[in-house]
Design an enzyme around this catalytic site. Structure first.
Site, PDB file in Angstrom:
ATOM      1  CE  LYS A 183      -2.993   3.175   1.526  1.00  0.00           C
ATOM      2  NZ  LYS A 183      -2.000   4.290   1.504  1.00  0.00           N
ATOM      3  CB  CYS A 292      11.024   8.718  11.835  1.00  0.00           C
ATOM      4  SG  CYS A 292      11.790   7.396  10.949  1.00  0.00           S
ATOM      5  CD  GLN A 339       2.126  16.099   7.898  1.00  0.00           C
ATOM      6  OE1 GLN A 339       3.048  16.337   8.670  1.00  0.00           O
ATOM      7  NE2 GLN A 339       1.297  15.089   8.091  1.00  0.00           N
TER       8      GLN A 339
HETATM    9  C1  UN1 Z   1      17.084   7.575   6.979  1.00  0.00           C
HETATM   10  O1  UN1 Z   1      17.316   8.301   7.950  1.00  0.00           O
HETATM   11  O2  UN1 Z   1      17.761   7.651   5.941  1.00  0.00           O
HETATM   12  O3  UN1 Z   1      10.582   7.249   8.092  1.00  0.00           O
HETATM   13  C2  UN1 Z   1      15.995   6.573   7.016  1.00  0.00           C
HETATM   14  C3  UN1 Z   1      11.746   7.503   8.413  1.00  0.00           C
HETATM   15  C4  UN1 Z   1      12.635   6.330   8.756  1.00  0.00           C
HETATM   16  C5  UN1 Z   1      13.683   6.090   7.747  1.00  0.00           C
HETATM   17  C6  UN1 Z   1      14.868   6.980   7.908  1.00  0.00           C
HETATM   18  N1  UN1 Z   1      11.801   5.153   8.890  1.00  0.00           N
HETATM   19  O4  UN1 Z   1      12.157   8.639   8.411  1.00  0.00           O
END
Ligand code: UN1
Length: 487
Positions: A183, A292, A339
């Site tokens: 998805k 993240c 956002q």
């Molecule tokens: C990265 O820092 O290159 O959604 C990967 C996000 C993380 C992946 C980060 N799951 O930002």
């Protein structure tokens, strides 16, 4: 399969199900717009429904026995061919990604290359051991382990890494013999459909990979409920992740969650301040902080606080903010208006809770959803900005005296994804490695970024279930079976 053929032209607004480009059962589509030029359409995509999820799961279930029975090396050859196909269209993918979700071209190029590497790494797993052999205690006869695919797996993926994250989920799923329903994020359908095109070009057997666009609340929820789906890997927000987990575990499914972060960077007085400044800038502001793994809190030791602050502000002055399709630009727009408004509200809240803005804090383009790189100081440890993830180019500076204090404050949040320290001292570096509460620890590098061949994932509220990538991916995408054999 190893020879590249012309991709079947992808008709607008279609999903990829059972090896065909099919319209949604609803017949409805939605328009994806460009966050740098919101009046500009990037394309029309299916508003998929429960019926589309049902058809995709059925196709994946039909394809499973034959796919699982193929030799690993044969499955690997399909992944290698898909990698070549992604590489052949890499520039187009990077440009489409930039247009649909606003990540600067310099980063979308890197991310596309990384996706191809992930496929090649997964393909290399064909040549690793497939189990372990022991002797039975009582008889000395054979007892061994092997790994089996889990079955049909649903992957629910976010918009912020629209090619790397889908690929780092589907590559280990496929190499280990599972079939997949992917998805795509509502905000990044175009990039994800390139993945489907690459596998179509690689002549992957129909139904092994099915790709749907549309709303998570419709399609994602239907996949989570479907009893034929044996496992779900999700990357996204804490709230949605927890409801996916609760629903799926009630049905006895395997679940893997990658959620938010609130990642600290500690700058010790003995650090190389120029390198620390670059890492802080990149960690906090690349991809407009929409990772993240982005740097949300920067703790700087008293003695160097003012110097570091000056260097960071000077770096922001030199930074290039604006149109993400310009390869020089480092900080582009926020993904959409909602956002954008949330981040502007969070900046306002940061101010009203006593924080001071020392850089940015305002819109930086009349049309695009661009926010200037924003730095706060004097934010209290219990203020919103110090505790909750604001998914944008916003970071805060904090002053500290001792490493004890910095560690306690750095660890004082619910999240535990990534953490970094800049120091030339072995003692501080060692202590940080042992005590930082994060699944990803960086000594003298930025909080974001991930190698493809080592585990990726968080602890505390940042994740649930086995980590992704590297050999860790085996834990989620296979079952271990133990076999006793007596003659
Ligand atoms: C990265 O820092 O290159 O959604 C990967 C996000 C993380 C992946 C980060 N799951 O930002």
């Amino acid at each position: 399969m190893t020879e590249l053929v012309d991709a079947p032209a992808r008709p607008a607004g279609r999903n990829y199900v059972g090896g065909e480009w099919v319209p949604s059962a609803s017949g409805e589509t939605y328009t994806k717009t460009n966050p740098m030029r919101p009046s500009e359409s990037v394309g029309e995509f299916s508003s998929s429904t429960e019926a589309d999820a049902d058809a995709a799961v059925a196709a994946a279930e039909r394809a499973f026995p034959e796919w699982a029975a193929l030799p690993l090396a044969t499955r690997a050859a399909y992944l290698g061919a898909a990698a070549a196909s992604l590489e052949a269209r890499a520039e187009q993918i990077a440009r489409d990604m930039t247009a649909e979700m606003g990540k600067p071209l310099r980063e979308t190029r890197m991310e596309t290359a990384r996706a191809a590497q992930i496929l090649r790494y997964a393909a290399s797993q064909a040549y690793y051991p497939v189990g372990e052999r022991f002797e039975q205690a009582a008889t000395g006869s054979d007892v061994s382990t092997c790994r089996r695919p889990v079955g049909v797996i649903a992957l629910i993926t976010p918009w912020n890494f629209p090619i790397a994250i889908p690929v780092w989920k589907l590559a280990p799923a496929l190499i280990h013999g599972n079939t997949v329903v992917l998805k795509l994020a509502y905000e990044a359908p175009l990039t994800g459909l390139h993945i489907a095109e690459a596998f179509a070009e690689a002549e992957l057997p129909p139904g092994v990979l099915n790709v749907l666009t549309g709303r998570g609340s419709t399609v994602g929820a239907a996949l989570v409920r479907d009893r034929r789906v044996r496992a779900i890997s999700f990357t996204g927000s804490v709230a949605t992740g927890h409801s996916v987990r609760d629903e799926a575990t009630k049905l006895g499914k395997r679940v893997q969650l990658e959620l938010g972060g609130h990642n600290p960077l500690i700058v010790m007085a003995d650090a190389d301040l120029d390198r620390a400044t670059e890492a802080a800038y990149a960690g906090a502001f690349w991809s407009a902080g929409q990772k993240c793994t982005a740097t949300r809190r920067i703790y700087v030791q008293d003695e160097v606080y003012e110097t570091f602050k000056e260097k960071l502000l000077a770096r922001i002055e030199r930074g290039k903010v604006g149109d993400p399709s310009d390869p020089e630009i480092e900080v582009g727009p926020i993904v959409n208006e909602k956002q954008f408004e949330e981040i502007m509200d969070a900046i306002q809240r940061g101010r009203s809770e006593g924080g001071q803005v020392v850089a940015g804090g305002e819109r930086a383009d009349d049309e695009g959803y661009v926010i200037a790189p924003t730095v706060f100081e004097n934010v209290r440890d219990d203020a919103f900005l110090s505790c909750e993830e604001v998914f944008g180019p916003v970071t805060s500076l904090y002053r500290f005296a001792t490493l004890d204090e910095a560690m306690e404050r750095a660890n004082g949040v619910e999240f535990g994804l990534s953490a970094a320290i800049f120091t030339t001292g072995l003692g501080a570096a060692t202590r940080f490695q042992n005590e930082a509460q994060a699944g990803l620890i960086h000594v003298n590098s930025q909080t974001a970024g991930a190698d493809i061949h080592v585990p990726f994932g968080g602890i505390k509220n940042s994740g649930f279930g086995p980590h992704e990538q590297g050999r860790a991916a085996l834990e989620f995408y296979t079952d271990v079976v133990t076999v006793y054999v007596d003659a």
